[in-house]
Design a protein around this motif. Structure first.
Motif, PDB file in Angstrom:
ATOM      1  N   ASP A  19       0.869  -1.177   0.000  1.00  0.00           N
ATOM      2  CA  ASP A  19       0.000   0.000   0.000  1.00  0.00           C
ATOM      3  C   ASP A  19       0.907   1.228   0.000  1.00  0.00           C
ATOM      4  O   ASP A  19       1.694   1.427   0.922  1.00  0.00           O
ATOM      5  CB  ASP A  19      -0.881  -0.037   1.251  1.00  0.00           C
ATOM      6  CG  ASP A  19      -1.921   1.052   1.284  1.00  0.00           C
ATOM      7  OD1 ASP A  19      -1.711   2.108   0.652  1.00  0.00           O
ATOM      8  OD2 ASP A  19      -2.942   0.862   1.960  1.00  0.00           O
ATOM      9  N   ASP A  20       0.807   2.037  -1.044  1.00  0.00           N
ATOM     10  CA  ASP A  20       1.664   3.221  -1.151  1.00  0.00           C
ATOM     11  C   ASP A  20       1.186   4.367  -0.266  1.00  0.00           C
ATOM     12  O   ASP A  20       1.774   5.446  -0.285  1.00  0.00           O
ATOM     13  CB  ASP A  20       1.751   3.676  -2.605  1.00  0.00           C
ATOM     14  CG  ASP A  20       2.440   2.642  -3.483  1.00  0.00           C
ATOM     15  OD1 ASP A  20       3.264   1.855  -2.970  1.00  0.00           O
ATOM     16  OD2 ASP A  20       2.146   2.615  -4.693  1.00  0.00           O
ATOM     17  N   ASN A  21       0.113   4.132   0.487  1.00  0.00           N
ATOM     18  CA  ASN A  21      -0.428   5.112   1.434  1.00  0.00           C
ATOM     19  C   ASN A  21      -0.934   6.386   0.753  1.00  0.00           C
ATOM     20  O   ASN A  21      -0.983   7.441   1.350  1.00  0.00           O
ATOM     21  CB  ASN A  21       0.615   5.445   2.509  1.00  0.00           C
ATOM     22  CG  ASN A  21      -0.012   5.883   3.815  1.00  0.00           C
ATOM     23  OD1 ASN A  21      -1.187   5.624   4.070  1.00  0.00           O
ATOM     24  ND2 ASN A  21       0.748   6.558   4.651  1.00  0.00           N
ATOM     25  N   ASP A  22      -1.268   6.249  -0.536  1.00  0.00           N
ATOM     26  CA  ASP A  22      -1.811   7.393  -1.276  1.00  0.00           C
ATOM     27  C   ASP A  22      -2.969   6.955  -2.183  1.00  0.00           C
ATOM     28  O   ASP A  22      -3.314   7.636  -3.136  1.00  0.00           O
ATOM     29  CB  ASP A  22      -0.709   8.069  -2.108  1.00  0.00           C
ATOM     30  CG  ASP A  22      -0.110   7.147  -3.165  1.00  0.00           C
ATOM     31  OD1 ASP A  22      -0.571   5.988  -3.306  1.00  0.00           O
ATOM     32  OD2 ASP A  22       0.821   7.587  -3.862  1.00  0.00           O
ATOM     33  N   GLY A  23      -3.528   5.780  -1.876  1.00  0.00           N
ATOM     34  CA  GLY A  23      -4.630   5.258  -2.678  1.00  0.00           C
ATOM     35  C   GLY A  23      -4.178   4.353  -3.806  1.00  0.00           C
ATOM     36  O   GLY A  23      -4.998   3.809  -4.526  1.00  0.00           O
ATOM     37  N   THR A  24      -2.851   4.176  -3.969  1.00  0.00           N
ATOM     38  CA  THR A  24      -2.343   3.286  -5.008  1.00  0.00           C
ATOM     39  C   THR A  24      -1.553   2.145  -4.360  1.00  0.00           C
ATOM     40  O   THR A  24      -1.195   2.199  -3.180  1.00  0.00           O
ATOM     41  CB  THR A  24      -1.428   4.036  -6.003  1.00  0.00           C
ATOM     42  OG1 THR A  24      -0.282   4.517  -5.289  1.00  0.00           O
ATOM     43  CG2 THR A  24      -2.171   5.190  -6.662  1.00  0.00           C
ATOM     44  N   TYR A  25      -1.270   1.126  -5.162  1.00  0.00           N
ATOM     45  CA  TYR A  25      -0.566  -0.066  -4.695  1.00  0.00           C
ATOM     46  C   TYR A  25       0.577  -0.388  -5.646  1.00  0.00           C
ATOM     47  O   TYR A  25       0.480  -0.145  -6.842  1.00  0.00           O
ATOM     48  CB  TYR A  25      -1.529  -1.264  -4.616  1.00  0.00           C
ATOM     49  CG  TYR A  25      -2.615  -1.035  -3.597  1.00  0.00           C
ATOM     50  CD1 TYR A  25      -2.461  -1.484  -2.291  1.00  0.00           C
ATOM     51  CD2 TYR A  25      -3.770  -0.321  -3.918  1.00  0.00           C
ATOM     52  CE1 TYR A  25      -3.435  -1.239  -1.335  1.00  0.00           C
ATOM     53  CE2 TYR A  25      -4.745  -0.070  -2.968  1.00  0.00           C
ATOM     54  CZ  TYR A  25      -4.567  -0.538  -1.679  1.00  0.00           C
ATOM     55  OH  TYR A  25      -5.527  -0.284  -0.732  1.00  0.00           O
ATOM     56  N   SER A  26       1.652  -0.914  -5.084  1.00  0.00           N
ATOM     57  CA  SER A  26       2.801  -1.336  -5.882  1.00  0.00           C
ATOM     58  C   SER A  26       3.035  -2.821  -5.660  1.00  0.00           C
ATOM     59  O   SER A  26       2.720  -3.362  -4.601  1.00  0.00           O
ATOM     60  CB  SER A  26       4.060  -0.574  -5.463  1.00  0.00           C
ATOM     61  OG  SER A  26       3.906   0.807  -5.704  1.00  0.00           O
ATOM     62  N   ASN A  47       5.952   1.076   4.681  1.00  0.00           N
ATOM     63  CA  ASN A  47       5.010   1.938   5.403  1.00  0.00           C
ATOM     64  C   ASN A  47       4.383   1.217   6.593  1.00  0.00           C
ATOM     65  O   ASN A  47       3.508   1.767   7.244  1.00  0.00           O
ATOM     66  CB  ASN A  47       3.906   2.435   4.470  1.00  0.00           C
ATOM     67  CG  ASN A  47       4.446   3.300   3.356  1.00  0.00           C
ATOM     68  OD1 ASN A  47       5.325   4.116   3.576  1.00  0.00           O
ATOM     69  ND2 ASN A  47       3.941   3.112   2.153  1.00  0.00           N
TER      70      ASN A  47
END
Length: 135
Positions: free
Chosen positions: A63-70, A107
């Protein structure tokens, strides 16, 4: 084996929903950062089919903690499970690189389970993935 309490997470994988690029199966179903993955088993309830030689990858995303995922490891739970192995009532012991390891996210957020297909899309199939971990 790592110390800690045993937990398990279960999630349904539907063949026709498996994307061509890895994506979270369900963003709410995840493995906590710091968990030691003991095992993962894919139990097929409805046989998977494909118009080609489809393969299934199962892994984890961060979870990139900005609504996106890597992608953490797109086939870290299991890599390239052949459609021919995804028969009704099959029980597949997953053996990806993340099994038997402690997984962490920078994160310290939970990591969603991801999936994707290779070679060809699935046209049918349902399975339950059971991941056992300690935390």
């Amino acid at each position: 084996n790592a110390a800690g309490d045993s937990h398990e997470v279960r999630i349904t994988l539907t063949g026709t929903e498996v994307p061509s690029t890895d994506a979270p199966v369900d963003k709410k179903v995840s493995i906590p950062s710091g968990a030691y993955i003991e095992s993962a088993t894919l139990v097929v309830t409805t046989a998977f089919t494909s118009g080609g030689s489809a393969t299934l990858d199962i892994g984890l995303m961060t979870d990139d903690n900005d609504g996106t995922y890597s992608t953490k490891d797109d086939d870290g739970i299991d890599a390239a499970i052949a459609v021919a192995a995804l028969t009704a009532d099959a029980s597949i012991a997953c053996n990806g690189a993340l099994i038997g390891t402690t997984v962490t996210d920078n994160n310290t957020l939970p990591m969603p389970i991801s999936y994707g297909y290779g070679t060809a899309a699935f046209t049918a199939g349902v399975a339950e993935l059971v991941i056992k971990y300690k935390l």
